[in-house]
Design an enzyme around this catalytic site. Structure first.
Site, PDB file in Angstrom:
ATOM      1  N   LYS A   1       0.840  -1.203   0.000  1.00  0.00           N
ATOM      2  CA  LYS A   1       0.000   0.000   0.000  1.00  0.00           C
ATOM      3  C   LYS A   1       0.876   1.254   0.000  1.00  0.00           C
ATOM      4  CE  LYS A   1      -3.587   2.190   2.804  1.00  0.00           C
ATOM      5  NZ  LYS A   1      -4.521   2.045   3.911  1.00  0.00           N
TER       6      LYS A   1
ATOM      7  N   GLU B   1      10.547  -4.823   4.403  1.00  0.00           N
ATOM      8  CA  GLU B   1      10.590  -6.235   4.003  1.00  0.00           C
ATOM      9  C   GLU B   1      10.261  -6.391   2.522  1.00  0.00           C
ATOM     10  OE1 GLU B   1       8.990  -4.926   6.533  1.00  0.00           O
ATOM     11  OE2 GLU B   1       9.170  -6.166   8.335  1.00  0.00           O
TER      12      GLU B   1
ATOM     13  N   GLY C   1      -4.965  -2.070   5.182  1.00  0.00           N
ATOM     14  CA  GLY C   1      -4.144  -3.204   4.742  1.00  0.00           C
ATOM     15  C   GLY C   1      -4.807  -4.550   4.984  1.00  0.00           C
ATOM     16  N   ARG C   2      -5.311  -4.759   6.208  1.00  0.00           N
ATOM     17  CA  ARG C   2      -5.882  -6.074   6.544  1.00  0.00           C
ATOM     18  C   ARG C   2      -7.280  -6.267   5.956  1.00  0.00           C
ATOM     19  NH1 ARG C   2      -4.855  -2.712  10.494  1.00  0.00           N
ATOM     20  NH2 ARG C   2      -6.429  -1.967  11.953  1.00  0.00           N
TER      21      ARG C   2
ATOM     22  N   GLU D   1      -4.868  -6.842  15.297  1.00  0.00           N
ATOM     23  CA  GLU D   1      -4.370  -5.534  14.877  1.00  0.00           C
ATOM     24  C   GLU D   1      -5.518  -4.509  14.931  1.00  0.00           C
ATOM     25  OE1 GLU D   1      -0.807  -4.485  11.966  1.00  0.00           O
ATOM     26  OE2 GLU D   1      -2.609  -4.944  10.848  1.00  0.00           O
TER      27      GLU D   1
ATOM     28  N   HIS E   1      -4.867 -33.439  18.433  1.00  0.00           N
ATOM     29  CA  HIS E   1      -3.724 -34.266  18.842  1.00  0.00           C
ATOM     30  C   HIS E   1      -2.607 -33.404  19.410  1.00  0.00           C
ATOM     31  CE1 HIS E   1      -5.413 -37.902  16.996  1.00  0.00           C
ATOM     32  NE2 HIS E   1      -5.991 -37.011  16.200  1.00  0.00           N
TER      33      HIS E   1
ATOM     34  N   LYS F   1       9.516  -0.432  14.446  1.00  0.00           N
ATOM     35  CA  LYS F   1      10.084   0.015  13.166  1.00  0.00           C
ATOM     36  C   LYS F   1      11.069   1.157  13.403  1.00  0.00           C
ATOM     37  CE  LYS F   1       6.143  -0.679  10.065  1.00  0.00           C
ATOM     38  NZ  LYS F   1       5.197   0.075   9.239  1.00  0.00           N
TER      39      LYS F   1
HETATM   40  C1  G6Q Z   1      -2.565  -3.865   7.952  1.00  0.00           C
HETATM   41  C2  G6Q Z   1      -1.334  -3.225   8.368  1.00  0.00           C
HETATM   42  C3  G6Q Z   1      -0.059  -3.901   7.915  1.00  0.00           C
HETATM   43  C4  G6Q Z   1       0.328  -3.604   6.474  1.00  0.00           C
HETATM   44  C5  G6Q Z   1       1.772  -4.062   6.246  1.00  0.00           C
HETATM   45  C6  G6Q Z   1       2.228  -3.864   4.826  1.00  0.00           C
HETATM   46  O1  G6Q Z   1      -3.653  -3.452   8.181  1.00  0.00           O
HETATM   47  O2  G6Q Z   1      -1.372  -1.895   8.005  1.00  0.00           O
HETATM   48  O3  G6Q Z   1      -0.120  -5.282   8.084  1.00  0.00           O
HETATM   49  O4  G6Q Z   1      -0.542  -4.225   5.589  1.00  0.00           O
HETATM   50  O5  G6Q Z   1       2.613  -3.384   7.127  1.00  0.00           O
HETATM   51  O6  G6Q Z   1       2.146  -2.529   4.478  1.00  0.00           O
HETATM   52  P1  G6Q Z   1       2.267  -2.093   2.984  1.00  0.00           P
HETATM   53  O7  G6Q Z   1       1.163  -2.691   2.210  1.00  0.00           O
HETATM   54  O8  G6Q Z   1       2.241  -0.596   2.998  1.00  0.00           O
HETATM   55  O9  G6Q Z   1       3.602  -2.619   2.488  1.00  0.00           O
END
Ligand code: G6Q
Length: 550
Positions: free
Chosen positions: A206, A212, A267-268, A353, A384, A512
């Site tokens: 996003k 990463e 994001g989620r 989150e 199990h 971060k």
């Molecule tokens: C979700 C969070 C988080 C996000 C990641 C990746 O709701 O905001 O999990 O999706 O940190 O972020 P980017 O899509 O910006 O790389």
């Protein structure tokens, strides 16, 4: 906004809880043959049975009153209208707009959101079809055979979960992979069996600033260029999903190969947006649309059904009942469906989150528990492993069991056992097994009375332990869309009751910020800086192992 604990319905629930402390579900089932009918609900092909909970119809009345007094209906309307309910980031929350099949204009700050959504969906469809019919080729003219989605958190967990869940709908000759971890092992293991000439990378981010994702995307680009030896190859092997056009260009991806989404997609909650490109590539456009349609069906139910017959509201309010009145800390999710093996990590992010917050909408610390610790694993594996604690441990754990009612594979007998085990677990949690019955059994098996007396307490199942069961016909795209939207709205409901903002995630920021100075300290003595004693000790140990001065 009245503090939660001052609401009349909260006080009524506190009183009601006192009368429910000794409630025994077994007696309730014996005394009321209509309990299942009264405490279960259908929506499409989903059946939610919540009769195996420590509730009565009176409990549900109080819970729904709490939902009303908390302004749930107004908050739901505010979300759907595009109001900035994510007030700490000043953003609208409009994932429901991503899956509406008919798109009357929805104006948010002068922009028709639905028109924008339709435009991106159309571009995605063309792209997916081009990859599938071989008109989109790699740089050397070969068709794409592998797709690698590089993203993390919300840009990974949703699409990865859906692709695992719907792998029986996968198109032929195309495999979709997911790389998220900064650990280079994740990318390296994935690339090992791939051919650069036939691999397409989707960089899903996003913000397009995530450490990463950018690290993995750069490594993937280097891998591709080392093999194809032409910078122009990037345009045929990299596409981006993002809100940040400048950063995508700066990375070297042509904006023509970019699918945008918007800051009002969290994001989620983003698998329904361009972030779902990997899903559409795996299952085809028609099935992706069916997934959206399933979610939309649940949106309509959530918006229109009365609270008393509203599946996300019921699930959400049961969670409130346990977390805030019975004092439970965790929530177990057990899909008896191997394809839903990534559902738990997905729901962990969605729930924890969103609702792992301690400050309310009035910017004050809350004085009650909010989001639970979500955990679980697919059945029957969990049986199990850790079910001992669910049956015999000292904690009360509310649970959801999910299963397909109809055999989805040719291995009918195995599915029959799977389903039987699912129902047997919820029955065992409810019924338990008494000391007297166990003693009698042991004596019949030839044990002395004394030995039976000693062993029996260890074998007792206290029972009266809660569970919800969600049954669906079979795991198809429409049903999966409904299930995901069900949990999204459940989390929303609980956030409203707890008076928190379910749509920000400031809690991920501090780590971060602290990582860059620590990274510098690992290799330069001058950069060691101020840290607590433990972190200093760990940095020193790492430096020593590397032969650096401490
Ligand atoms: C979700 C969070 C988080 C996000 C990641 C990746 O709701 O905001 O999990 O999706 O940190 O972020 P980017 O899509 O910006 O790389």
């Amino acid at each position: 906004m009245k503090p939660l604990k001052h609401l009349p319905a909260w006080k009524d629930l506190e009183q009601h809880y006192k009368s429910m402390r000794d409630f025994d579900m077994r007696t309730a089932f014996r005394e009321d043959t209509r309990r299942f009918e009264q405490l279960s609900l259908r929506c499409g092909n989903l059946l939610l049975d919540y009769s195996k909970n420590r509730v009565t119809t009176e409990t549900m009345r109080h819970l729904m009153q709490l939902a009303r007094e908390s302004g749930l209906e107004d908050m739901r309307a505010a979300m759907c209208k595009g109001e900035r309910i994510n007030f700490t980031e000043k953003r609208a929350v409009l994932h429901v707009a991503l899956r509406a099949p008919v798109r009357p204009p929805l104006m948010v700050e002068g922009v028709d959101v639905e028109r924008e959504v339709a435009k991106v969906l159309q571009r995605m469809q063309h792209f997916v079809e081009a990859v599938h019919n071989g008109s989109w080729l790699g740089y050397t003219g070969k068709p794409i055979r592998d797709v690698v989605n590089i993203g993390i958190g919300g840009s990974d967990l949703g699409p990865a979960m859906v692709c695992a869940a719907l792998d029986h709908y996968a198109v032929e000759n195309l495999r979709v992979h997911f790389v998220s971890n900064l650990d280079p092992a994740h990318l390296a293991t994935t690339l090992k069996s791939l051919d650069p000439e036939t691999t397409l990378f989707i960089v899903a981010s996003k913000t397009f600033t995530t450490l990463e994702t950018l690290a993995n995307a750069n490594s993937a680009k280097a891998w591709l260029l080392a093999a194809l030896r032409a910078p122009a190859a990037v345009a045929r092997h990299f596409v981006a999903l993002s809100t940040n056009v400048q950063a995508v260009e700066a990375f070297g991806i042509d904006p023509d190969n970019m699918f945008i989404f918007w800051d009002w997609v969290g994001g989620r909650y983003s698998l329904w947006s361009a972030i779902g490109l990997s899903i559409a590539l795996q299952i085809g456009w028609g099935n992706f649309q069916a997934l959206l349609a399933g979610a939309h069906a649940m949106d309509v139910h959530f918006k229109e059904a009365p609270l008393e017959a509203n599946m996300p509201v019921i699930l959400g309010m049961l969670g409130i009942w346990y977390a805030n009145f019975w004092g439970t800390d965790t929530y177990g999710i057990f899909p008896y469906d191997q394809r839903l093996r990534l559902l738990v990590p997905f729901l962990q992010q969605l729930d924890m989150e969103s609702n792992g917050k301690n400050v309310n909408r009035a910017n004050k610390l809350v004085n009650y528990n909010t989001g639970p610790i979500v955990w679980g694993a697919p059945g029957t594996n969990g049986q199990h492993a850790f079910f001992e604690l669910v049956h015999q441990g000292t904690r009360l754990i509310p649970t959801d069991f999910l299963a397909a009612a109809v055999n989805p594979t040719p291995l009918a007998d195995q599915h029959e056992w799977l389903l039987a085990n699912c129902l047997a677990q919820t029955e065992a949690l409810l019924k338990g097994k008494s000391r007297a019955v166990i003693e009698a059994e042991l004596i019949t098996q030839g044990m002395t009375r004394e030995a039976a007396k000693a062993l029996a307490p260890h074998k007792v199942f206290p029972g009266n332990r809660p569970s919800n069961t969600l049954l669906y016909q079979k795991l198809d795209p429409h049903t999966l869309g409904m299930l995901i939207a069900l949990y999204e709205h459940k989390v929303f409901v609980q956030g409203v009751i707890w008076q928190i903002n379910s749509f920000d995630q400031w809690g991920v920021e501090l780590g971060k910020q602290l990582a860059p100075p620590i990274r510098a300290a690992l290799s330069s003595v001058r950069a060691i800086g101020e840290h607590d004693g433990s972190t200093l000790g760990l940095i020193a140990d790492i430096r020593r192992r590397r032969g650096l001065s401490t």
